[in-house]
Design a protein around this motif. Structure first.
Motif, PDB file in Angstrom:
ATOM      1  N   GLY A  26       0.829  -1.204   0.000  1.00 25.90           N
ATOM      2  CA  GLY A  26       0.000   0.000   0.000  1.00 25.90           C
ATOM      3  C   GLY A  26       0.858   1.247   0.000  1.00 25.90           C
ATOM      4  N   THR A  27       0.213   2.356  -0.239  1.00 24.31           N
ATOM      5  CA  THR A  27       0.894   3.648  -0.200  1.00 24.31           C
ATOM      6  C   THR A  27       0.062   4.606   0.646  1.00 24.31           C
ATOM      7  OG1 THR A  27      -0.212   4.426  -2.204  1.00 24.31           O
ATOM      8  CG2 THR A  27       1.943   3.378  -2.486  1.00 24.31           C
ATOM      9  N   SER A  28       0.699   5.634   1.130  1.00 27.01           N
ATOM     10  CA  SER A  28      -0.019   6.682   1.845  1.00 27.01           C
ATOM     11  C   SER A  28       0.647   8.009   1.541  1.00 27.01           C
ATOM     12  CB  SER A  28      -0.008   6.426   3.355  1.00 27.01           C
ATOM     13  OG  SER A  28       1.300   6.492   3.869  1.00 27.01           O
ATOM     14  N   VAL A  29      -0.149   9.044   1.523  1.00 22.71           N
ATOM     15  CA  VAL A  29       0.366  10.390   1.317  1.00 22.71           C
ATOM     16  C   VAL A  29      -0.506  11.351   2.122  1.00 22.71           C
ATOM     17  CG1 VAL A  29      -0.988  10.792  -0.786  1.00 22.71           C
ATOM     18  CG2 VAL A  29       1.139  12.066  -0.422  1.00 22.71           C
ATOM     19  N   VAL A  30       0.131  12.336   2.722  1.00 19.87           N
ATOM     20  CA  VAL A  30      -0.593  13.377   3.446  1.00 19.87           C
ATOM     21  C   VAL A  30      -0.905  14.469   2.428  1.00 19.87           C
ATOM     22  CG1 VAL A  30      -0.527  15.040   5.338  1.00 19.87           C
ATOM     23  CG2 VAL A  30       0.600  12.804   5.586  1.00 19.87           C
ATOM     24  N   ARG A  31      -2.169  14.601   2.074  1.00 22.65           N
ATOM     25  CA  ARG A  31      -2.591  15.579   1.063  1.00 22.65           C
ATOM     26  C   ARG A  31      -2.759  16.971   1.653  1.00 22.65           C
ATOM     27  NH1 ARG A  31      -1.034  13.888  -3.634  1.00 22.65           N
ATOM     28  NH2 ARG A  31      -1.802  11.826  -4.128  1.00 22.65           N
ATOM     29  N   GLU A  32      -3.120  17.031   2.917  1.00 19.84           N
ATOM     30  CA  GLU A  32      -3.329  18.331   3.565  1.00 19.84           C
ATOM     31  C   GLU A  32      -3.040  18.183   5.047  1.00 19.84           C
ATOM     32  OE1 GLU A  32      -7.018  21.347   4.612  1.00 19.84           O
ATOM     33  OE2 GLU A  32      -7.218  20.006   2.899  1.00 19.84           O
ATOM     34  N   ALA A  33      -2.401  19.188   5.610  1.00 22.35           N
ATOM     35  CA  ALA A  33      -2.173  19.237   7.054  1.00 22.35           C
ATOM     36  C   ALA A  33      -2.148  20.709   7.449  1.00 22.35           C
ATOM     37  CB  ALA A  33      -0.873  18.544   7.424  1.00 22.35           C
ATOM     38  N   ASN A  34      -3.268  21.203   7.895  1.00 20.63           N
ATOM     39  CA  ASN A  34      -3.416  22.617   8.185  1.00 20.63           C
ATOM     40  C   ASN A  34      -3.436  22.837   9.698  1.00 20.63           C
ATOM     41  OD1 ASN A  34      -4.403  25.242   8.617  1.00 20.63           O
ATOM     42  ND2 ASN A  34      -5.457  25.231   6.654  1.00 20.63           N
ATOM     43  N   GLY A  38      -6.641  22.614  11.998  1.00 20.60           N
ATOM     44  CA  GLY A  38      -6.554  21.292  12.604  1.00 20.60           C
ATOM     45  C   GLY A  38      -7.002  20.177  11.682  1.00 20.60           C
ATOM     46  N   GLU A  39      -7.133  20.479  10.393  1.00 19.15           N
ATOM     47  CA  GLU A  39      -7.599  19.504   9.406  1.00 19.15           C
ATOM     48  C   GLU A  39      -6.422  18.768   8.763  1.00 19.15           C
ATOM     49  OE1 GLU A  39     -10.877  18.893   8.473  1.00 19.15           O
ATOM     50  OE2 GLU A  39     -11.500  20.262  10.059  1.00 19.15           O
ATOM     51  N   VAL A  40      -6.559  17.443   8.670  1.00 16.61           N
ATOM     52  CA  VAL A  40      -5.565  16.603   8.009  1.00 16.61           C
ATOM     53  C   VAL A  40      -6.295  15.675   7.050  1.00 16.61           C
ATOM     54  CG1 VAL A  40      -3.859  14.765   8.348  1.00 16.61           C
ATOM     55  CG2 VAL A  40      -3.946  16.697   9.937  1.00 16.61           C
ATOM     56  N   ARG A  63      -7.679   7.916  14.510  1.00 20.03           N
ATOM     57  CA  ARG A  63      -7.593   7.958  15.974  1.00 20.03           C
ATOM     58  C   ARG A  63      -6.193   8.328  16.434  1.00 20.03           C
ATOM     59  NH1 ARG A  63      -7.857   2.555  17.450  1.00 20.03           N
ATOM     60  NH2 ARG A  63      -5.607   2.665  17.303  1.00 20.03           N
ATOM     61  N   ASP A  64      -5.202   7.655  15.873  1.00 22.44           N
ATOM     62  CA  ASP A  64      -3.835   7.835  16.348  1.00 22.44           C
ATOM     63  C   ASP A  64      -3.264   9.208  16.010  1.00 22.44           C
ATOM     64  OD1 ASP A  64      -4.053   5.303  17.372  1.00 22.44           O
ATOM     65  OD2 ASP A  64      -2.768   4.360  15.868  1.00 22.44           O
ATOM     66  N   ILE A  65      -3.584   9.741  14.843  1.00 23.43           N
ATOM     67  CA  ILE A  65      -3.097  11.086  14.509  1.00 23.43           C
ATOM     68  C   ILE A  65      -3.693  12.113  15.468  1.00 23.43           C
ATOM     69  CG2 ILE A  65      -3.184  12.949  12.795  1.00 23.43           C
ATOM     70  CD1 ILE A  65      -2.713  10.849  10.625  1.00 23.43           C
ATOM     71  N   ILE A  66      -4.976  11.990  15.740  1.00 21.48           N
ATOM     72  CA  ILE A  66      -5.613  12.937  16.669  1.00 21.48           C
ATOM     73  C   ILE A  66      -4.996  12.821  18.058  1.00 21.48           C
ATOM     74  CG2 ILE A  66      -7.767  13.444  17.884  1.00 21.48           C
ATOM     75  CD1 ILE A  66      -9.203  12.968  15.192  1.00 21.48           C
ATOM     76  N   LEU A  67      -4.680  11.614  18.490  1.00 21.21           N
ATOM     77  CA  LEU A  67      -4.067  11.425  19.806  1.00 21.21           C
ATOM     78  C   LEU A  67      -2.625  11.919  19.861  1.00 21.21           C
ATOM     79  CD1 LEU A  67      -5.387   7.868  20.769  1.00 21.21           C
ATOM     80  CD2 LEU A  67      -6.065  10.062  21.765  1.00 21.21           C
ATOM     81  N   ASP A  68      -1.887  11.772  18.762  1.00 16.54           N
ATOM     82  CA  ASP A  68      -0.454  12.080  18.765  1.00 16.54           C
ATOM     83  C   ASP A  68      -0.104  13.513  18.377  1.00 16.54           C
ATOM     84  OD1 ASP A  68      -0.029   9.504  19.592  1.00 16.54           O
ATOM     85  OD2 ASP A  68       0.796   8.786  17.697  1.00 16.54           O
ATOM     86  N   GLU A  70      -1.472  17.270  18.953  1.00 14.31           N
ATOM     87  CA  GLU A  70      -2.481  18.057  19.669  1.00 14.31           C
ATOM     88  C   GLU A  70      -3.138  19.122  18.813  1.00 14.31           C
ATOM     89  OE1 GLU A  70      -0.182  21.490  22.115  1.00 14.31           O
ATOM     90  OE2 GLU A  70      -0.017  19.468  22.938  1.00 14.31           O
ATOM     91  N   GLU A  71      -2.455  19.612  17.769  1.00 12.88           N
ATOM     92  CA  GLU A  71      -3.046  20.646  16.919  1.00 12.88           C
ATOM     93  C   GLU A  71      -4.042  20.088  15.909  1.00 12.88           C
ATOM     94  OE1 GLU A  71       0.156  19.426  16.811  1.00 12.88           O
ATOM     95  OE2 GLU A  71       1.256  20.515  15.271  1.00 12.88           O
ATOM     96  N   VAL A  72      -4.133  18.777  15.791  1.00 10.48           N
ATOM     97  CA  VAL A  72      -5.040  18.153  14.828  1.00 10.48           C
ATOM     98  C   VAL A  72      -6.394  17.902  15.481  1.00 10.48           C
ATOM     99  CG1 VAL A  72      -5.441  16.138  13.368  1.00 10.48           C
ATOM    100  CG2 VAL A  72      -3.141  17.110  13.547  1.00 10.48           C
ATOM    101  N   GLN A  73      -7.448  18.401  14.823  1.00  8.20           N
ATOM    102  CA  GLN A  73      -8.810  18.260  15.329  1.00  8.20           C
ATOM    103  C   GLN A  73      -9.643  17.284  14.512  1.00  8.20           C
ATOM    104  OE1 GLN A  73      -9.695  19.876  18.195  1.00  8.20           O
ATOM    105  NE2 GLN A  73      -7.543  20.435  18.176  1.00  8.20           N
ATOM    106  N   ASN A  74      -9.318  17.134  13.227  1.00  7.04           N
ATOM    107  CA  ASN A  74     -10.109  16.286  12.344  1.00  7.04           C
ATOM    108  C   ASN A  74      -9.200  15.637  11.305  1.00  7.04           C
ATOM    109  OD1 ASN A  74     -12.556  15.186  11.234  1.00  7.04           O
ATOM    110  ND2 ASN A  74     -12.375  16.674   9.587  1.00  7.04           N
ATOM    111  N   VAL A  75      -9.385  14.342  11.094  1.00  2.00           N
ATOM    112  CA  VAL A  75      -8.597  13.605  10.112  1.00  2.00           C
ATOM    113  C   VAL A  75      -9.554  12.907   9.157  1.00  2.00           C
ATOM    114  CG1 VAL A  75      -6.901  11.777   9.722  1.00  2.00           C
ATOM    115  CG2 VAL A  75      -6.735  13.215  11.769  1.00  2.00           C
ATOM    116  N   VAL A  76      -9.318  13.109   7.871  1.00  2.00           N
ATOM    117  CA  VAL A  76     -10.053  12.404   6.831  1.00  2.00           C
ATOM    118  C   VAL A  76      -9.066  11.469   6.165  1.00  2.00           C
ATOM    119  CG1 VAL A  76     -11.281  12.633   4.631  1.00  2.00           C
ATOM    120  CG2 VAL A  76     -11.652  14.313   6.452  1.00  2.00           C
ATOM    121  N   VAL A  77      -9.410  10.186   6.097  1.00  2.00           N
ATOM    122  CA  VAL A  77      -8.572   9.207   5.404  1.00  2.00           C
ATOM    123  C   VAL A  77      -9.356   8.720   4.201  1.00  2.00           C
ATOM    124  CG1 VAL A  77      -7.312   7.033   5.542  1.00  2.00           C
ATOM    125  CG2 VAL A  77      -7.435   8.532   7.551  1.00  2.00           C
TER     126      VAL A  77
END
Length: 108
Positions: A26-34, A38-40, A63-68, A70-77
């Motif tokens: 698999g692959t993963s890429v972070v498309r946005e991290a504001n 707090g949006e990722v 779950r893990d990004i939000i826990l790790d 603190e500035e992240v409020q919402n994660v869309v995968v």
């Protein structure tokens, strides 16, 4: 923190925390991290397309990004439901003609 800094930190985190994605093709890429909103947005591709446990992987990442971070409020995968996952696929599984599905709001 700048957007680039947060994005780089999350990308490094993904490599360290989620090596199973790459080990299984698999692959993963972070498309946005504001950091201001707090949006990722993380996109999975490669063999994640059509994988039976991609929803579990996506939930763990959220779950893990939000826990790790603190500035992240919402994660869309985003997880592709179908599409080309062969050698022409570029980072994040965006190669080929992606077909969109209604399986979940997080699937494209």
């Amino acid at each position: 923190m700048s957007e680039t800094s947060l994005q780089e930190r999350i990308e490094k985190w993904m490599v360290g925390q989620m090596p199973i994605i790459q080990m299984h093709g698999g692959t993963s890429v972070v498309r946005e991290a504001n950091p201001e909103t707090g949006e990722v947005v993380v996109e999975l591709g490669g063999t994640c397309s059509g994988c039976g446990i991609s929803n579990v992987t996506a939930q763990n990442i959220k779950r893990d990004i939000i826990l790790d971070f603190e500035e992240v409020q919402n994660v869309v995968v985003k997880v592709p439901s179908t599409g080309d996952s062969g050698s022409s696929t570029v980072e994040g599984g965006r190669g080929g003609d992606l077909q969109y599905s209604n399986e979940s709001a997080e699937h494209f």
